[in-house]
Design a protein around this motif. Structure first.
Motif, PDB file in Angstrom:
ATOM      1  N   ALA A  62       1.026  -1.083  -0.103  1.00  0.00           N
ATOM      2  CA  ALA A  62      -0.087  -0.082   0.063  1.00  0.00           C
ATOM      3  C   ALA A  62       1.025   1.048   0.121  1.00  0.00           C
ATOM      4  CB  ALA A  62      -1.041   0.044   1.100  1.00  0.00           C
ATOM      5  N   GLU A  63       1.979   1.298   0.637  1.00  0.00           N
ATOM      6  CA  GLU A  63       2.775   2.385   0.801  1.00  0.00           C
ATOM      7  C   GLU A  63       3.267   2.734  -0.634  1.00  0.00           C
ATOM      8  OE1 GLU A  63       5.589   3.667   4.320  1.00  0.00           O
ATOM      9  OE2 GLU A  63       6.639   2.038   2.958  1.00  0.00           O
ATOM     10  N   ALA A  64       3.955   1.673  -1.092  1.00  0.00           N
ATOM     11  CA  ALA A  64       4.674   1.799  -2.355  1.00  0.00           C
ATOM     12  C   ALA A  64       3.361   2.166  -3.579  1.00  0.00           C
ATOM     13  CB  ALA A  64       5.151   0.506  -3.017  1.00  0.00           C
ATOM     14  N   ASN A  65       2.368   1.924  -3.316  1.00  0.00           N
ATOM     15  CA  ASN A  65       1.182   2.213  -4.326  1.00  0.00           C
ATOM     16  C   ASN A  65       0.751   3.849  -3.993  1.00  0.00           C
ATOM     17  OD1 ASN A  65       0.479   0.252  -6.532  1.00  0.00           O
ATOM     18  ND2 ASN A  65       1.238  -0.920  -4.755  1.00  0.00           N
ATOM     19  N   GLY A  66       1.153   4.366  -2.941  1.00  0.00           N
ATOM     20  CA  GLY A  66       0.453   5.599  -2.786  1.00  0.00           C
ATOM     21  C   GLY A  66      -0.661   5.888  -1.900  1.00  0.00           C
ATOM     22  N   TYR A  67      -1.007   4.604  -1.116  1.00  0.00           N
ATOM     23  CA  TYR A  67      -2.035   4.728  -0.374  1.00  0.00           C
ATOM     24  C   TYR A  67      -1.521   5.931   1.080  1.00  0.00           C
ATOM     25  CZ  TYR A  67      -4.819   1.157  -2.222  1.00  0.00           C
ATOM     26  OH  TYR A  67      -5.512   0.321  -3.474  1.00  0.00           O
ATOM     27  N   ILE A 111      -0.698  -3.056  14.658  1.00  0.00           N
ATOM     28  CA  ILE A 111      -0.233  -1.773  13.977  1.00  0.00           C
ATOM     29  C   ILE A 111       1.249  -1.617  14.341  1.00  0.00           C
ATOM     30  CG2 ILE A 111      -0.576   0.694  14.502  1.00  0.00           C
ATOM     31  CD1 ILE A 111      -3.345   0.287  15.199  1.00  0.00           C
ATOM     32  N   ALA A 112       1.676  -1.923  15.547  1.00  0.00           N
ATOM     33  CA  ALA A 112       3.231  -1.949  15.705  1.00  0.00           C
ATOM     34  C   ALA A 112       3.971  -2.688  14.704  1.00  0.00           C
ATOM     35  CB  ALA A 112       3.546  -2.310  17.088  1.00  0.00           C
ATOM     36  N   HIS A 113       3.352  -4.067  14.562  1.00  0.00           N
ATOM     37  CA  HIS A 113       3.955  -4.903  13.495  1.00  0.00           C
ATOM     38  C   HIS A 113       4.244  -4.360  11.905  1.00  0.00           C
ATOM     39  CE1 HIS A 113       4.504  -8.600  11.276  1.00  0.00           C
ATOM     40  NE2 HIS A 113       3.395  -8.446  10.672  1.00  0.00           N
ATOM     41  N   VAL A 114       2.900  -3.640  11.617  1.00  0.00           N
ATOM     42  CA  VAL A 114       3.090  -3.199  10.336  1.00  0.00           C
ATOM     43  C   VAL A 114       3.821  -1.955  10.176  1.00  0.00           C
ATOM     44  CG1 VAL A 114       1.020  -4.280   9.511  1.00  0.00           C
ATOM     45  CG2 VAL A 114       0.967  -2.071  10.526  1.00  0.00           C
ATOM     46  N   GLY A 115       3.841  -1.247  11.316  1.00  0.00           N
ATOM     47  CA  GLY A 115       4.624   0.059  11.499  1.00  0.00           C
ATOM     48  C   GLY A 115       6.221  -0.334  11.270  1.00  0.00           C
ATOM     49  N   ALA A 116       6.593  -1.216  11.840  1.00  0.00           N
ATOM     50  CA  ALA A 116       7.965  -1.741  11.681  1.00  0.00           C
ATOM     51  C   ALA A 116       8.183  -2.202  10.251  1.00  0.00           C
ATOM     52  CB  ALA A 116       8.372  -2.804  12.708  1.00  0.00           C
ATOM     53  N   ALA A 117       7.355  -2.521   9.462  1.00  0.00           N
ATOM     54  CA  ALA A 117       7.315  -2.931   8.260  1.00  0.00           C
ATOM     55  C   ALA A 117       7.422  -1.918   7.022  1.00  0.00           C
ATOM     56  CB  ALA A 117       6.410  -3.973   7.731  1.00  0.00           C
ATOM     57  N   THR A 118       7.146  -0.437   7.459  1.00  0.00           N
ATOM     58  CA  THR A 118       6.983   0.610   6.629  1.00  0.00           C
ATOM     59  C   THR A 118       7.599   1.716   7.141  1.00  0.00           C
ATOM     60  OG1 THR A 118       4.847   1.213   7.856  1.00  0.00           O
ATOM     61  CG2 THR A 118       4.485  -0.178   5.785  1.00  0.00           C
ATOM     62  N   SER A 119       7.518   2.790   6.343  1.00  0.00           N
ATOM     63  CA  SER A 119       8.420   4.125   6.704  1.00  0.00           C
ATOM     64  C   SER A 119       7.660   5.186   6.504  1.00  0.00           C
ATOM     65  CB  SER A 119       9.627   4.161   6.032  1.00  0.00           C
ATOM     66  OG  SER A 119       9.476   3.963   4.482  1.00  0.00           O
ATOM     67  N   THR A 120       6.697   5.505   5.780  1.00  0.00           N
ATOM     68  CA  THR A 120       5.926   6.629   5.583  1.00  0.00           C
ATOM     69  C   THR A 120       4.535   6.731   5.685  1.00  0.00           C
ATOM     70  OG1 THR A 120       5.888   6.333   2.914  1.00  0.00           O
ATOM     71  CG2 THR A 120       7.929   7.420   4.241  1.00  0.00           C
ATOM     72  N   ILE A 121       3.727   5.527   5.198  1.00  0.00           N
ATOM     73  CA  ILE A 121       2.491   5.563   5.260  1.00  0.00           C
ATOM     74  C   ILE A 121       1.726   5.795   6.622  1.00  0.00           C
ATOM     75  CG2 ILE A 121       2.272   3.045   5.474  1.00  0.00           C
ATOM     76  CD1 ILE A 121       0.120   3.038   3.488  1.00  0.00           C
ATOM     77  N   ARG A 122       0.530   6.434   6.863  1.00  0.00           N
ATOM     78  CA  ARG A 122      -0.026   6.585   8.242  1.00  0.00           C
ATOM     79  C   ARG A 122      -0.558   5.208   8.477  1.00  0.00           C
ATOM     80  NH1 ARG A 122      -0.385  11.608  10.215  1.00  0.00           N
ATOM     81  NH2 ARG A 122      -1.758  10.727  11.946  1.00  0.00           N
ATOM     82  N   ILE A 123      -0.654   4.711   9.930  1.00  0.00           N
ATOM     83  CA  ILE A 123      -0.876   3.414  10.161  1.00  0.00           C
ATOM     84  C   ILE A 123      -1.940   3.773  11.313  1.00  0.00           C
ATOM     85  CG2 ILE A 123       0.823   2.136   9.434  1.00  0.00           C
ATOM     86  CD1 ILE A 123       2.210   2.216  11.968  1.00  0.00           C
ATOM     87  N   GLY A 124      -2.801   2.898  11.384  1.00  0.00           N
ATOM     88  CA  GLY A 124      -3.658   2.937  12.611  1.00  0.00           C
ATOM     89  C   GLY A 124      -5.029   2.019  12.534  1.00  0.00           C
ATOM     90  N   ALA A 125      -5.856   2.481  13.486  1.00  0.00           N
ATOM     91  CA  ALA A 125      -6.983   1.427  13.608  1.00  0.00           C
ATOM     92  C   ALA A 125      -8.264   2.041  13.070  1.00  0.00           C
ATOM     93  CB  ALA A 125      -7.058   1.541  15.381  1.00  0.00           C
ATOM     94  N   ALA A 162      -3.178  -2.565  -6.248  1.00  0.00           N
ATOM     95  CA  ALA A 162      -2.668  -1.682  -6.962  1.00  0.00           C
ATOM     96  C   ALA A 162      -3.295  -1.105  -7.914  1.00  0.00           C
ATOM     97  CB  ALA A 162      -1.408  -2.605  -7.865  1.00  0.00           C
ATOM     98  N   ILE A 163      -4.347  -1.903  -8.484  1.00  0.00           N
ATOM     99  CA  ILE A 163      -5.560  -1.129  -9.756  1.00  0.00           C
ATOM    100  C   ILE A 163      -6.239  -0.170  -9.025  1.00  0.00           C
ATOM    101  CG2 ILE A 163      -7.260  -1.851 -10.921  1.00  0.00           C
ATOM    102  CD1 ILE A 163      -6.288  -4.590 -11.405  1.00  0.00           C
ATOM    103  N   ALA A 164      -6.640  -0.310  -7.897  1.00  0.00           N
ATOM    104  CA  ALA A 164      -7.461   0.554  -7.261  1.00  0.00           C
ATOM    105  C   ALA A 164      -6.695   1.947  -7.036  1.00  0.00           C
ATOM    106  CB  ALA A 164      -7.988   0.102  -5.929  1.00  0.00           C
ATOM    107  N   ALA A 165      -5.378   1.814  -6.832  1.00  0.00           N
ATOM    108  CA  ALA A 165      -4.432   2.856  -6.665  1.00  0.00           C
ATOM    109  C   ALA A 165      -4.276   3.728  -7.908  1.00  0.00           C
ATOM    110  CB  ALA A 165      -3.048   2.445  -5.923  1.00  0.00           C
TER     111      ALA A 165
END
Length: 332
Positions: free
Chosen positions: A32-37, A60-74, A319-322
């Motif tokens: 999602a981060e790579a596709n501009g979400y 959320i902590a798990h996916v936060g550690a796997a990403t760098s810029t995308i907002r993450i949350g509940a 990716a198509i949705a993005a």
């Protein structure tokens, strides 16, 4: 172009496992981060074999550690299940770990059946009717204004972006009163969508967080190279919804060709109702569906939901949705 969010229910597919579902969640967040979400959200559910996001803050902590810029949350935390202080501590911790990236959507549903809800809450002195009070208490912990007489550590001074979630008019009224952004769960509960958005925008009061209404709505996307392939992929979610609504929840099953046409009329009506806010088809079909939904709702942000059994097919759909969202036909 309006921003777009991916809501991931962290599905456990038939034949899969919780560890694999969590690994897929991290991969999907990176995708999602790579596709501009703009955001990646997970939701609190309990007692469901097909959803692995019950420990929402941990995921959320798990996916936060796997990403760098995308907002993450509940999207969201079901606040009546918890003491507000605990959520302040959890999301204060997340805000410290991933500053400027944490969203906290708040809902008042149990995220489970009543039996499981009782097991979660036990002697907790709260209920869905206390939801507005609990939201205010949670805001007080983050503001560190001393009104509760207790300091949340972590939590005091944290700045997660608060949202109110809803599938009825109640959440719209509360979000408007508190001056918070509002997300409507039209991807599975579309009945009150238009009225809720109207009430939210009409009654909105500016706040320290937000000076004008900001609304989001959920929209299912099942995208593939052809309409026929997308219809096939969508049958997994269709089976899961029919199972849930008939009292037999299950893990996300493999797709079945011709599933929708095989259903008796009452079950087909269930699908037509709950999944009416959906686009199923080729990129061109999905583009038309998204454009019509955005034009109808005038949302400021679109929540994309794409529950597909096969991971690679889901990645392609996301990716198509993005790609569609980057197109001129859904420009704000």
């Amino acid at each position: 172009m309006i921003p777009y969010l991916l809501l991931d229910l962290v599905p456990v597919v038939e034949g899969g496992s919780v560890p694999q579902a969590l690994a897929n969640a991290a991969d999907m967040a990176r995708h999602a981060e790579a596709n501009g979400y703009h955001r990646y959200w997970v939701a609190e559910h309990h007692g469901m074999d097909g959803i692995a996001s019950s420990a929402t803050a941990v995921v959320i902590a798990h996916v936060g550690a796997a990403t760098s810029t995308i907002r993450i949350g509940a999207g969201g935390i079901m606040l009546p299940n918890h003491a507000p202080l605990v959520i302040a501590e959890q999301f204060g911790t997340l805000d410290a770990l991933f500053p400027g990236r944490i969203d906290l959507g708040l809902g008042r549903a149990p995220g489970s059946d009543q039996r499981v809800a009782r097991a979660i809450r036990r002697a907790l002195e709260t209920d869905p009717q206390a939801f507005p009070r609990d939201v205010l208490e949670l805001q007080s912990y983050f503001a560190d204004d001393g009104q509760t007489g207790i300091r949340a550590t972590p939590g005091a001074g944290a700045k997660p972006e608060l949202w109110i979630l809803g599938s009825s008019l109640f959440g719209a009224q509360l979000a408007a009163m508190l001056g918070l952004p509002y997300a409507f769960a039209s991807h599975f509960a579309p009945d009150a969508l238009d009225q809720a958005l109207e009430i939210y925008r009409r009654d909105f009061r500016p706040s320290a967080q937000l000076d004008r209404p900001y609304a989001m709505a959920g929209f299912n996307v099942f995208a593939a190279d052809s309409d026929e392939e997308a219809e096939f992929l969508a049958s997994s979610q269709q089976q899961a919804f029919v199972a849930l609504r008939t009292g037999n929840p299950r893990q996300l099953p493999p797709p079945v060709a011709g599933y929708r046409d095989s259903l008796p009329p009452p079950h087909a009506a269930i699908l037509d109702h709950v999944l009416q806010c959906s686009a199923v088809g080729s990129p061109a079909t999905v583009e038309r569906g998204i454009a019509a939904f955005v034009e109808r709702t005038k949302v400021d942000e679109l929540m994309v939901v794409s529950s597909i059994y096969d991971v690679e097919a889901r990645r392609k759909s996301v990716a198509i949705a993005a790609e569609v969202m980057r197109g001129a036909t859904v420009a704000a």
